[in-house]
Scaffold this motif. Sequence first.
Motif: not given
Ligand SMILES: Cc1cc2nc3c(=O)[nH]c(=O)nc-3n(C[C@H](O)[C@H](O)[C@H](O)COP(=O)(O)OP(=O)(O)OC[C@H]3O[C@@H](n4cnc5c(N)ncnc54)[C@H](O)[C@@H]3O)c2cc1C
Length: 481
Positions: A101, A148, A150, A154, A157, A188-189, A191, A205, A451, A454
């Motif tokens: 970032r 940012h 976005l 959790q 979900r 969250m998050l 960075t 999303y 992820d 998706r």
């Molecule tokens: C190191 C790091 C830095 C980041 N920095 C930023 C940042 O600066 N700004 C920001 O906005 N975001 C940031 N993110 C967040 C990032 O955008 C999210 O991690 C990503 O969008 C996935 O969301 P989640 O982590 O909540 O995982 P989840 O969406 O909770 O996913 C966890 C698991 O559940 C599954 N899952 C969840 N929902 C569904 C669904 N509807 N259908 C099917 N499978 C599903 C996923 O495939 C995955 O296997 C960061 C993440 C990390 C790890």
Amino acid sequence: MPARTGEQFLERLAADDRKLWFNGELVNDVTTHPQFIGAARAMADLYDAQLADPELHLMPSPTDGEPVHITHIIPKTKNDLRRRQAAIRAWAEMSAGTRGRTPDYLNVTIACFAGRADVLAKHGQEAGAENIVAYHAHVRDEDLSTTHVLVNPQVDRSVTEDKQAGGDVAMKKVATTDSGLVVNGAKMLATLAPYSDELIVYPGYLLPDGADDYAVSFAIPMDTPGLSFICRDSYARLRSPHDYPLSSQFDEQDAVAIFDNVEIPWDRVFVDGDVTAYNAMQIEANWRAHIIHQAMTRAWTKLDFAFGLAHMISETTGVNTFGHVQEKLGEMWHYAEMTRSGLMAAVEGAEPDDGGIITPDERSFVALRGLMPKWTPRVSELIQLIGGGGFMATPSSNDMQGPMRDFIDKYYQAKGATAAERIKLFRLAWDFVGSELAGRNELYERFYLGDSFRMTSLAYELAPKEKHEQLVGRFLSKMEA
Ligand SMILES: Cc1cc2nc3c(=O)[nH]c(=O)nc-3n(C[C@H](O)[C@H](O)[C@H](O)COP(=O)(O)OP(=O)(O)OC[C@H]3O[C@@H](n4cnc5c(N)ncnc54)[C@H](O)[C@@H]3O)c2cc1C
């Protein structure tokens, strides 16, 4: 203020009043705090680098001709994309692509939204359209660093935001006043939270119909009243840069943002509680094509570095004489070259969009977005397989200066390097694949663009299929029952 020096960047960070919580402590000044100082200085290096090579990094601001960073450009030609890419690459090289970032990430995003402000106006957010154009000029001409948020916390979900914890956790609009809209909740998050001047919220999303309270987009200074951040553990090892050359400089941090009835001034609101405009902002402005341009340029740099690292390790210990190690090195080179080729295809195939903004051909980007979260962990695995136990035979700088040095020089030497050279190389590689920061970076690569599961499914949905169906249909039409 045009393009800033590193010193000016640090001065502004030190002066603000952000509420940044770390390990139970309210951090007053990230530019002097031991856990944050290394990354703050490494961020300052980016600002100094832009002034050291203005031809590569800078362009005249459309406002007043003063020099500003090229990644703020609203691209109109393929050459604009090439210039933008060269500057992104140069900044990425400064951390071997391990910082996700650097400010160019959001510079590209904000320029994309400002370039297609008509999308917001078309969907009833006329004021938001004017605000995003003004905000783009503000960030560009003040040379600000932004973070940012976005994604929502959790909680559950499996249901929509309004059904999670009584609809009271994910950040949403709760009121309006004469001077702005009020939001409450968490995201969250963030960075780069310790090293940003501003926070921007925009669609990551798409939201379902009816979720209007959650459909808000805006930007605010990091020290806006009611806004606070809780950091994760620090991975900035407080040891010599010899021992942790990456962790000591490049832990960009990730924090949860908490909005406790934060008032967003009207002139900073881009979308005011409207799902249609919110979703359109992401899709119709072609954000995906622009942000993946930044993201894959950085990823390419990281893959090039990884290949260089593995190659040098294998030469040092002589393992590149073995066929299966050569195959592993070749596999790594494939990933880097496919990324370079994907970037080239996207830029060469770029076309003006409906608003006249030159937009990369996103097909290779969509493919790389699905593949990169699989390639980068694989590359770490390959480096481990090539280096073997050598990552553990790495005395610290204190050991190197201590009484065991003569033994170290003798027993840690390698075919192609002195002991000191071999240890430096393996320590750098371990900080890339095995340290706490390396683990965080692997998680980052798996998730930061959504992820991979998706995103790969979405790639199937987005894939143009006519040509492919024709290829099959040609045979089907000639097959008789
Ligand atoms: C190191 C790091 C830095 C980041 N920095 C930023 C940042 O600066 N700004 C920001 O906005 N975001 C940031 N993110 C967040 C990032 O955008 C999210 O991690 C990503 O969008 C996935 O969301 P989640 O982590 O909540 O995982 P989840 O969406 O909770 O996913 C966890 C698991 O559940 C599954 N899952 C969840 N929902 C569904 C669904 N509807 N259908 C099917 N499978 C599903 C996923 O495939 C995955 O296997 C960061 C993440 C990390 C790890």
